[in-house]
Every structure is written in C-alpha cells, then in structure tokens.
Scaffold this motif. Structure first.
Motif, PDB file in Angstrom:
ATOM      1  N   SER A  25      45.753   7.655  42.296  1.00  0.00           N
ATOM      2  CA  SER A  25      46.740   8.720  42.424  1.00  0.00           C
ATOM      3  C   SER A  25      48.086   8.241  41.885  1.00  0.00           C
ATOM      4  N   GLU A  26      49.093   9.127  41.889  1.00  0.00           N
ATOM      5  CA  GLU A  26      50.437   8.737  41.467  1.00  0.00           C
ATOM      6  C   GLU A  26      50.972   7.581  42.305  1.00  0.00           C
ATOM      7  N   THR A  29      49.274   4.285  41.248  1.00  0.00           N
ATOM      8  CA  THR A  29      49.795   3.703  40.006  1.00  0.00           C
ATOM      9  C   THR A  29      51.214   3.187  40.209  1.00  0.00           C
ATOM     10  N   VAL A 223      54.410   7.086  36.672  1.00  0.00           N
ATOM     11  CA  VAL A 223      53.710   8.373  36.518  1.00  0.00           C
ATOM     12  C   VAL A 223      53.306   8.651  35.075  1.00  0.00           C
ATOM     13  N   ILE A 226      49.427   9.087  34.322  1.00  0.00           N
ATOM     14  CA  ILE A 226      48.918  10.290  34.974  1.00  0.00           C
ATOM     15  C   ILE A 226      49.441  11.529  34.271  1.00  0.00           C
ATOM     16  N   GLY A 350      56.447   6.625  42.027  1.00  0.00           N
ATOM     17  CA  GLY A 350      55.169   7.014  42.627  1.00  0.00           C
ATOM     18  C   GLY A 350      55.341   7.989  43.769  1.00  0.00           C
ATOM     19  N   GLY A 353      56.408  11.322  42.395  1.00  0.00           N
ATOM     20  CA  GLY A 353      55.270  11.937  41.722  1.00  0.00           C
ATOM     21  C   GLY A 353      54.327  12.606  42.695  1.00  0.00           C
ATOM     22  N   GLU A 354      54.102  11.973  43.848  1.00  0.00           N
ATOM     23  CA  GLU A 354      53.224  12.565  44.863  1.00  0.00           C
ATOM     24  C   GLU A 354      53.815  13.859  45.413  1.00  0.00           C
ATOM     25  N   ALA A 358      54.419  14.747  38.417  1.00  0.00           N
ATOM     26  CA  ALA A 358      54.782  13.767  37.390  1.00  0.00           C
ATOM     27  C   ALA A 358      55.889  14.280  36.471  1.00  0.00           C
TER      28      ALA A 358
END
Length: 395
Positions: A25-26, A29, A223, A226, A350, A353-354, A358
C-alpha cells in the motif's frame, strides 16, 4: 559506472517488488523509503568520524560488498517463496547503512585524488558517470522487471556492486590517515563537525535548503510508484522509459555545469538552478494517460538539470573550503541534516497518500519544494556572482 547503472535498476525494481510482487500500500512504500534513508539519522554523524579515521578506499569496497550481499537475498527469498515486506525493510535499512559510509567516504576521498582547483571538473565528471547510468539504468530496469520479474532485476544490481568493489580495490593512491594519538573521542569529534557546518554562513544555508528539498523528495518517492502504476496505469516498461527520458536532464546538466558556472557565476548557479527548475514539479500530479503522460518526464528532466547544477556547485564548494582532516565530519554533518529528513518525508508522504491519495500528495510535495530556495536567497549567495575564498566565508 557499473554500480551506478545497477543502482538505477533497483530505483525501480525494489519498490516494484513491494508494489507488484507483495501488493504494498502507500503506507508500505512510505515505510520502505523511510527504511532506505533512516540510516543517515541513525549513524550519519558517527560515520563521519570513522571515515576521517580510516582508509576511505577500504570503506568504499566494504560498503559495495555489503550492498551486493543484501540485494542478493531478495531474489533468493523470492525463489524460495518466503519473501516478505519485513525482509524488504531490513534489506533497505542495511543498504542505507552501507550507503551512508560509501557516500561520506567517496565525497571525502575525491579531494585526495585531485587538486582542489579541479574539484568542480572532477565532480562534474562523476555526475556525468552517474547521469549516464541514470539514462540507461531505469529503461533497463523497467524492461527487466517486465521480462524477468522485479526480484530477478534486483539480482542484476547485486552483481553490479560486486563489480564496483573490484574496480575500487584497484585504485592505487596513498591516503593520509590521522595518527591514533590525535583522536579526541567520538562525541567531541562529532561536535567539531557540527560546529564547523553551523558556524559557516554559507554551508548552514546550503544545509537548510537541501533539507527542505529532500523532505519533499521523500514525500514524492513514497507515492511515486503507486501513482504511476495504479493511478495513471503504466506498465513497468513504460515507467522505466519515462525515468530514462527524465534522466537525460541530469546528463545534460553534468555536461553543461562547468560552462554554466563560468557564464553566470559559481555562486549564482547554486540558487538560480532550484529557483528556475523547481516549479516544473507541478507537472507531475498533472500526469494522466495519453499525451499528458509526457508531463512526467518533462518535470523530471527539468528537475534533474537543476539538481545536478546545484549539487556540483555546492559539493565542490564544500570540498574546497573544508580541511582534509575535517572532510568526513563535514560531509557526515551535511548528510545527517539533508538526508536525515528523507525518512520523515517518506512517512509523511505515505501517510498523506493513505488519507488523501497519491495525486494530492504530489501536489503538496511540489508546493513545498518551492520553499527550498528561500534559505539560499536569504544567504550571502544572493549578492555574489562567484563563491568567495575560504577565509572570507566564516560567520
């Protein structure tokens, strides 16, 4: 050159192992990028003291061998069916620890190989090598990921580090290593490096500017893969091609840096390069399918030019004004500050991004990147054409 090309392969391959092979997932990463760069916070400062105490060629060789072994564990674990995200985090952290020593050592080693008045030319040539690898590596990496899978592509990088270690071992240059009796204790020597950078009115502004830029780069890196794979919908081969096109900017910057420095001035190049190229990063979140896919390599092309012009200028200046017995600690202090923010940027990117996605994270990163030039504009550099002599720049 061999190691740099392999490293560029893993710039794509290692995060793609996480994204494609392990469905990261974001946040995953972001954690991976944080693990890659956390070593600068963990051992950055003491590494500088150790580099000043040891033969730098030996450090370079050892770091390459360690990195090769760590990367080789990824395809082995994948082949055995036991590869996990925690293993990738451990590999990334170990790679980061070895890279800390390698980077500090090579920047401290160069002034012992060439005269100080040739440092700009020497750093430019190193950038040409790195940039040439940056042109070939991502395209090769994307193709390898698509053809033989990301874990096997990582194996290519592992082999490259072994080759790099063999070539470094063949360098025949006598190094001056300080006498053990001159050592003053780890904490005291770390303090000397911190005071040297903090007390230098140009170095401390360069550190602040680079730290801001790297914080935003960490957010982007968290991100980026992704965004390109899941949001834009690109294949590994196409991503590698986009990285290759963008990397031509670094090669162009490395070729032109000497000429540009003479034309506009060695001081001006340090603040003009980010001022003129950072706004292009707003093209990254505008990237979509169709013709707008081309916005991404345009942004990276322009950013790469600016980064190379800035780095060659400021690194050459740092090397020229710092006494040889202080080079490791100066470089370590700078790296501690400017690379130490990378894991923080990765975690922020990250997390954003979640929550926000992104693309929105990339907008925020691009906006914050504009602030990196502010410390430079507030420094004495803004009123100079060329950098001053070493004895003119102390606070």
């Amino acid at each position: 050159m061999i190691s740099q090309a392999g490293t560029q392969i893993s710039v794509l391959a290692l995060p793609l192992v996480a994204v494609i092979t392990l469905k990261a997932s974001e946040l995953d990463t972001g954690l991976l990028f944080a693990a890659q760069t956390a070593a600068f916070l963990l051992v950055g400062l003491p590494a500088g003291v150790w580099v000043d105490r040891m033969r730098r060629r030996r450090i370079l060789v050892s770091a390459d061998l360690v990195r090769g072994a760590l990367l080789a564990s990824v395809p082995i674990a994948w082949w055995l069916g036991v590869l996990t995200l925690p293993q990738l985090y451990v590999v990334a952290l170990g790679m980061g620890l070895a890279t800390v020593f390698f980077d500090i050592a090579y920047q401290s080693y160069l002034p012992s190989l060439i005269d100080k008045d040739r440092l700009m030319d020497g750093n430019a040539k190193l950038e040409i090598v790195r940039s040439t690898a940056g042109v070939a590596g991502p395209g090769l990496g994307g193709g390898l990921v698509q053809l033989i899978s990301a874990p096997i592509a990582v194996l290519v990088d592992a082999v490259s580090f072994i080759g790099s270690a063999l070539f470094l071992w063949r360098i025949d240059t006598t190094e001056n290593v300080p006498d053990r009796a001159a050592r003053q204790g780890l904490l005291k020597e770390i303090g000397e490096g911190l005071r040297y950078v903090a007390g230098h009115r140009i170095l401390r502004m360069i550190a602040a500017s680079t730290a801001i830029a790297n914080l935003t780069n960490g957010m982007l890196a968290a991100v980026e893969m992704i965004f390109l794979t899941r949001v834009v919908g690109l294949s590994p081969g196409v991503i590698g091609l986009l990285f290759t096109v963008g990397s031509f900017g670094a090669l162009l910057g490395a070729i032109l840096v000497g000429r540009v420095s003479r034309l506009i001035g060695s001081a001006r190049i340090i603040w003009l390069s980010p001022l003129l190229t950072a706004p292009f990063m707003f093209l990254v979140p505008l990237t979509t399918t169709g013709w707008r896919t081309g916005l991404y390599p345009v942004a990276m092309f322009m950013q790469s030019i600016g980064v190379v012009l800035y780095n060659v200028g400021q690194v050459s200046f740092r090397q020229s004004v710092t006494p040889e017995n202080m080079l490791g600690r100066m470089n370590a202090t700078m790296r501690f500050v400017v690379w130490g923010v990378l894991p923080l940027g990765g975690l922020i990117g990250g997390g954003l991004g979640e929550v926000l996605g992104a693309r929105t994270t990339l907008w925020i990163s691009a906006a914050l990147a504009l602030l990196a030039v502010v410390p430079l504009l507030l420094s004495p550099l803004r009123t100079m054409r060329d950098l001053p002599a070493p004895d003119e720049v102390r606070a």
